[in-house]
Write a protein that holds these residues in place. Structure first.
Motif, PDB file in Angstrom:
ATOM      1  N   ARG A 132      66.960  82.098  13.381  1.00 11.58           N
ATOM      2  CA  ARG A 132      67.118  80.949  14.001  1.00 11.58           C
ATOM      3  C   ARG A 132      66.586  80.824  15.462  1.00 11.58           C
ATOM      4  O   ARG A 132      65.866  80.008  15.948  1.00 11.58           O
ATOM      5  N   TRP A 133      67.232  81.847  16.245  1.00 13.28           N
ATOM      6  CA  TRP A 133      66.728  81.729  17.865  1.00 13.28           C
ATOM      7  C   TRP A 133      65.490  82.373  17.882  1.00 13.28           C
ATOM      8  O   TRP A 133      64.537  81.748  18.886  1.00 13.28           O
ATOM      9  N   SER A 134      65.094  83.206  17.224  1.00 17.06           N
ATOM     10  CA  SER A 134      63.542  84.035  17.478  1.00 17.06           C
ATOM     11  C   SER A 134      62.595  83.007  16.930  1.00 17.06           C
ATOM     12  O   SER A 134      61.636  83.120  17.607  1.00 17.06           O
ATOM     13  N   ASN A 135      62.941  81.905  15.953  1.00 18.28           N
ATOM     14  CA  ASN A 135      61.897  80.991  15.734  1.00 18.28           C
ATOM     15  C   ASN A 135      62.020  79.898  16.681  1.00 18.28           C
ATOM     16  O   ASN A 135      60.849  78.837  16.509  1.00 18.28           O
ATOM     17  N   ASN A 136      62.809  79.781  17.647  1.00 19.01           N
ATOM     18  CA  ASN A 136      62.879  78.770  18.617  1.00 19.01           C
ATOM     19  C   ASN A 136      63.074  79.321  19.757  1.00 19.01           C
ATOM     20  O   ASN A 136      63.778  79.085  20.810  1.00 19.01           O
ATOM     21  N   PRO A 137      62.005  80.089  20.494  1.00 18.39           N
ATOM     22  CA  PRO A 137      62.117  80.836  21.636  1.00 18.39           C
ATOM     23  C   PRO A 137      62.206  79.985  22.699  1.00 18.39           C
ATOM     24  O   PRO A 137      62.954  80.419  23.698  1.00 18.39           O
ATOM     25  N   ILE A 138      61.324  79.090  22.994  1.00 17.94           N
ATOM     26  CA  ILE A 138      61.277  78.161  24.164  1.00 17.94           C
ATOM     27  C   ILE A 138      62.561  77.602  24.525  1.00 17.94           C
ATOM     28  O   ILE A 138      63.440  77.561  25.373  1.00 17.94           O
ATOM     29  N   ILE A 146      58.557  82.434  28.899  1.00 20.09           N
ATOM     30  CA  ILE A 146      58.102  83.075  27.694  1.00 20.09           C
ATOM     31  C   ILE A 146      57.217  82.147  26.981  1.00 20.09           C
ATOM     32  O   ILE A 146      56.481  82.950  26.441  1.00 20.09           O
ATOM     33  N   GLY A 147      56.887  81.047  27.310  1.00 11.36           N
ATOM     34  CA  GLY A 147      55.979  79.931  26.628  1.00 11.36           C
ATOM     35  C   GLY A 147      54.837  80.050  27.169  1.00 11.36           C
ATOM     36  O   GLY A 147      53.825  79.845  26.600  1.00 11.36           O
ATOM     37  N   GLU A 148      54.662  80.999  28.275  1.00  9.41           N
ATOM     38  CA  GLU A 148      53.408  81.147  29.123  1.00  9.41           C
ATOM     39  C   GLU A 148      52.522  82.488  28.708  1.00  9.41           C
ATOM     40  O   GLU A 148      51.712  82.640  29.570  1.00  9.41           O
ATOM     41  N   VAL A 149      53.391  83.554  28.318  1.00  4.70           N
ATOM     42  CA  VAL A 149      52.879  84.819  28.244  1.00  4.70           C
ATOM     43  C   VAL A 149      51.947  84.864  26.997  1.00  4.70           C
ATOM     44  O   VAL A 149      51.814  84.132  26.203  1.00  4.70           O
ATOM     45  N   PHE A 166      53.046  92.281  25.278  1.00 10.10           N
ATOM     46  CA  PHE A 166      53.771  91.655  24.061  1.00 10.10           C
ATOM     47  C   PHE A 166      52.458  91.996  22.958  1.00 10.10           C
ATOM     48  O   PHE A 166      51.384  91.754  23.266  1.00 10.10           O
ATOM     49  N   THR A 167      53.173  92.528  21.874  1.00 10.11           N
ATOM     50  CA  THR A 167      52.333  92.751  20.762  1.00 10.11           C
ATOM     51  C   THR A 167      52.490  91.696  19.750  1.00 10.11           C
ATOM     52  O   THR A 167      51.459  91.526  18.857  1.00 10.11           O
ATOM     53  N   SER A 168      53.223  90.707  19.973  1.00 10.14           N
ATOM     54  CA  SER A 168      53.260  89.296  19.158  1.00 10.14           C
ATOM     55  C   SER A 168      53.877  88.402  20.003  1.00 10.14           C
ATOM     56  O   SER A 168      54.914  88.496  20.827  1.00 10.14           O
ATOM     57  N   THR A 169      53.796  87.097  19.431  1.00  8.34           N
ATOM     58  CA  THR A 169      54.509  85.845  20.236  1.00  8.34           C
ATOM     59  C   THR A 169      55.226  84.980  18.983  1.00  8.34           C
ATOM     60  O   THR A 169      55.692  84.095  19.320  1.00  8.34           O
ATOM     61  N   LYS A 170      55.156  85.574  17.820  1.00 10.24           N
ATOM     62  CA  LYS A 170      55.635  84.801  16.700  1.00 10.24           C
ATOM     63  C   LYS A 170      56.102  85.812  15.756  1.00 10.24           C
ATOM     64  O   LYS A 170      55.337  86.248  14.622  1.00 10.24           O
ATOM     65  N   PRO A 171      57.534  86.377  16.074  1.00 15.05           N
ATOM     66  CA  PRO A 171      58.248  86.025  17.033  1.00 15.05           C
ATOM     67  C   PRO A 171      57.535  87.092  18.300  1.00 15.05           C
ATOM     68  O   PRO A 171      56.821  87.704  18.361  1.00 15.05           O
ATOM     69  N   TYR A 172      58.511  86.931  19.716  1.00 13.05           N
ATOM     70  CA  TYR A 172      58.156  87.673  20.726  1.00 13.05           C
ATOM     71  C   TYR A 172      58.587  89.183  20.458  1.00 13.05           C
ATOM     72  O   TYR A 172      59.718  89.565  20.684  1.00 13.05           O
ATOM     73  N   ARG A 173      57.526  90.116  20.441  1.00 14.18           N
ATOM     74  CA  ARG A 173      57.849  91.420  20.287  1.00 14.18           C
ATOM     75  C   ARG A 173      57.227  92.038  21.548  1.00 14.18           C
ATOM     76  O   ARG A 173      55.873  91.599  22.008  1.00 14.18           O
ATOM     77  N   VAL A 174      57.841  93.174  21.966  1.00 11.83           N
ATOM     78  CA  VAL A 174      57.227  93.805  23.156  1.00 11.83           C
ATOM     79  C   VAL A 174      57.093  95.320  22.864  1.00 11.83           C
ATOM     80  O   VAL A 174      57.904  95.839  22.138  1.00 11.83           O
ATOM     81  N   LEU A 175      56.437  95.947  23.871  1.00 10.76           N
ATOM     82  CA  LEU A 175      56.476  97.389  23.793  1.00 10.76           C
ATOM     83  C   LEU A 175      56.561  97.781  25.335  1.00 10.76           C
ATOM     84  O   LEU A 175      55.895  97.009  26.139  1.00 10.76           O
TER      85      LEU A 175
END
Length: 499
Positions: free
Chosen positions: A21-27, A317-320, A347-356
């Motif tokens: 729920r929250w990862s699908n509504n990040p902003i 988060i919405g600008e990366v 960021f490796t993904s923005t849907k959802p936001y994943r990082v390394l």
């Protein structure tokens, strides 16, 4: 299926839905966290000094709250450490997590009643996401070990003080306490080598199913187990199913681990720090870790190549975008505000936001303008390992600006091998070629004969452990820097090789 396994499966499905729920509504999630933090700290000394009551947008926040590291926040932190309340967050912290900084000396990071649950829940949720994805639950019935610092706490002005991993040990859920190892007494042993020996003695005959820790220190544990039992870890622990790690990239160690274990074992990567539990691997086949956007932390990002500019842009988060190296800033419900944790992420993904984690903003090599970062050297080493069949135990890299033979400067790689390759020069060529393909600045310097091909120095067995022991940082959560832009570490290591 046991009651514990069945309960874990249902709980995992429930938690996974909440995460979705929250990862699908990040902003919206981050906006909500931002305003909760601002309003909560409005009446603190920091909030008054930085005009929180009049902040209505993120840009207002940027104008009023500069990005800072610990040293720059020290005037406030010293007041918190002295016992003053309502300084950076309402009331007083429950704990201080004591860490060693490279520029600030000892740092005391506050942990509050609001922030502590985020550390506990993130680690739990990482395991629950694995259960939800894989359907595997048998491991919850076996023994679990977490290689960590001592849980013994001291006091500083009435506030409990310790290492983060030791503090978190006090919050192990009751349903896991019977499964958890090592014993409290063993966990309190300060000397790391003595501690590992005690852990080996306690666990060698147990049904270990989950093992967690920083890869180089888990490797030491595995090697001691193997030496004592004359078995692979997989033979010793046939039900060992899950390796959980954080702190450093696992890839340089993976081949060595799989040989020690005797088979592949699923793994989960975590991104914990004293300042917050930032991310965890939520899917086995996804690249990167899920950024924790709903855990009392508001994130800002500055492009790493702009970070040292006079007024770099701070992004939300919405600008990366993906595949850009960012410095990460955090504002937290422990009272850190636009705090530079020192890490660089991608960021490796923005849907959802994943990082390394790509490195440390202060850990790079740019003696000649090449700006080589941690991620690049780790990938290059892995490519070299795949081509030559070598297995690495530990490594670090530094520039050699003034070679004694007055030749062209180069990057000096100090590597301790688990299995040394037949041809060191072939390995050096493979690493160098891959590094040039990733970093055009480095490639240009090689082509222009400002640098020559990297040189490998073979470290003696346990050489890096001896170095870490000599500086009082053997074991626990301590990590060897992958990169240095000076010769402080390299000169010591060179002396060890020369002996």
């Amino acid at each position: 299926m046991s009651i514990k396994s069945l309960g874990a499966k249902f709980f995992a499905a429930y938690v996974k839905k909440k995460i979705d729920r929250w990862s699908n509504n990040p902003i919206k999630t981050q906006e909500k966290v931002f305003w909760e933090l601002i309003r909560a700290a409005e009446s603190t000394a920091f909030g008054r000094d930085h005009n929180f009551s009049n902040i209505t947008t993120h840009q207002d926040f940027v104008k009023n709250v500069p990005a800072r590291d610990y040293e720059q926040l020290r005037p406030y932190m010293d007041r918190v450490v002295s016992g003053e309340k309502d300084v950076v967050w309402p009331g007083k912290p429950l704990y201080f997590a004591k860490t060693s900084g490279t520029t600030s000396g000892v740092k005391y990071i506050p942990l509050t009643k609001e922030s502590i649950p985020t550390h506990i829940n993130a680690a739990r949720n990482a395991i629950l996401c694995y259960i939800a994805e894989s359907g595997r639950t048998d491991f919850v019935n076996g023994k679990m070990i977490f290689l960590q610092g001592s849980p013994e706490l001291s006091e500083k002005n009435g506030i409990n003080l310790g290492r983060l991993s030791g503090i978190v040990a006090h919050y192990v859920p009751k349903y896991l306490q019977k499964n958890r190892m090592p014993s409290w007494e063993t966990n309190c042993i300060e000397d790391w080598e003595d501690k590992v020996e005690a852990i080996v003695a306690e666990t060698i005959h147990e049904n270990m199913t989950v093992i967690s820790g920083i890869p180089p220190w888990v490797q030491m544990y595995f090697e001691r187990l193997s030496d004592k039992s004359q078995k692979t870890i997989g033979e010793l622990f046939p039900n060992f199913e899950l390796f959980i790690y954080g702190g450093v990239n696992y890839e340089p160690y993976r081949a060595t681990f799989e040989k020690l274990i005797g088979r592949k074992v699923p793994s989960i990567e975590l991104y914990p720090a004293s300042e917050g539990f930032f991310a965890f691997q939520d899917k086995q086949n996804a690249n990167g870790m899920l950024l924790q956007l709903n855990s009392g932390m508001f994130y800002e990002f500055i492009k790493a190549d702009e970070f040292f500019n006079e007024d770099p842009q701070r992004l939300t988060i919405g600008e990366v975008v993906t595949d850009v190296n960012y410095v990460m800033l955090v504002s937290t419900n422990a009272g850190l505000w636009s705090y530079n944790i020192g890490d660089t992420i991608m960021f490796t993904s923005t849907k959802p936001y994943r990082v390394l984690v790509s490195g440390r903003i202060k850990h790079f090599i740019s003696a000649f303008g090449e700006h080589v970062i941690g991620k690049e050297v780790e990938i290059a080493l892995q490519v070299g390992a795949d081509k030559t069949g070598m297995m690495v135990k530990e490594f670090t890299v530094a520039p050699q600006i003034n070679p004694t033979d007055e030749s062209i400067p180069y990057h000096e790689w100090f590597i301790e091998f688990q299995e040394e390759p037949d041809d060191i020069e072939e390995l050096a060529e493979a690493i160098d070629s891959e590094l040039r393909s990733q970093n055009s600045y480095y490639d240009d310097l090689i082509r222009g004969k400002m640098l020559r091909r990297l040189q490998i120095r073979v470290m003696p067995k346990d050489g890096f452990n001896e170095y870490m022991k000599s500086i009082g940082k053997l074991g626990g959560q301590n990590k060897l820097p992958r990169l240095s832009n000076d010769r402080k570490i390299a000169d010591v290591l060179s002396g060890m090789i020369a002996k």
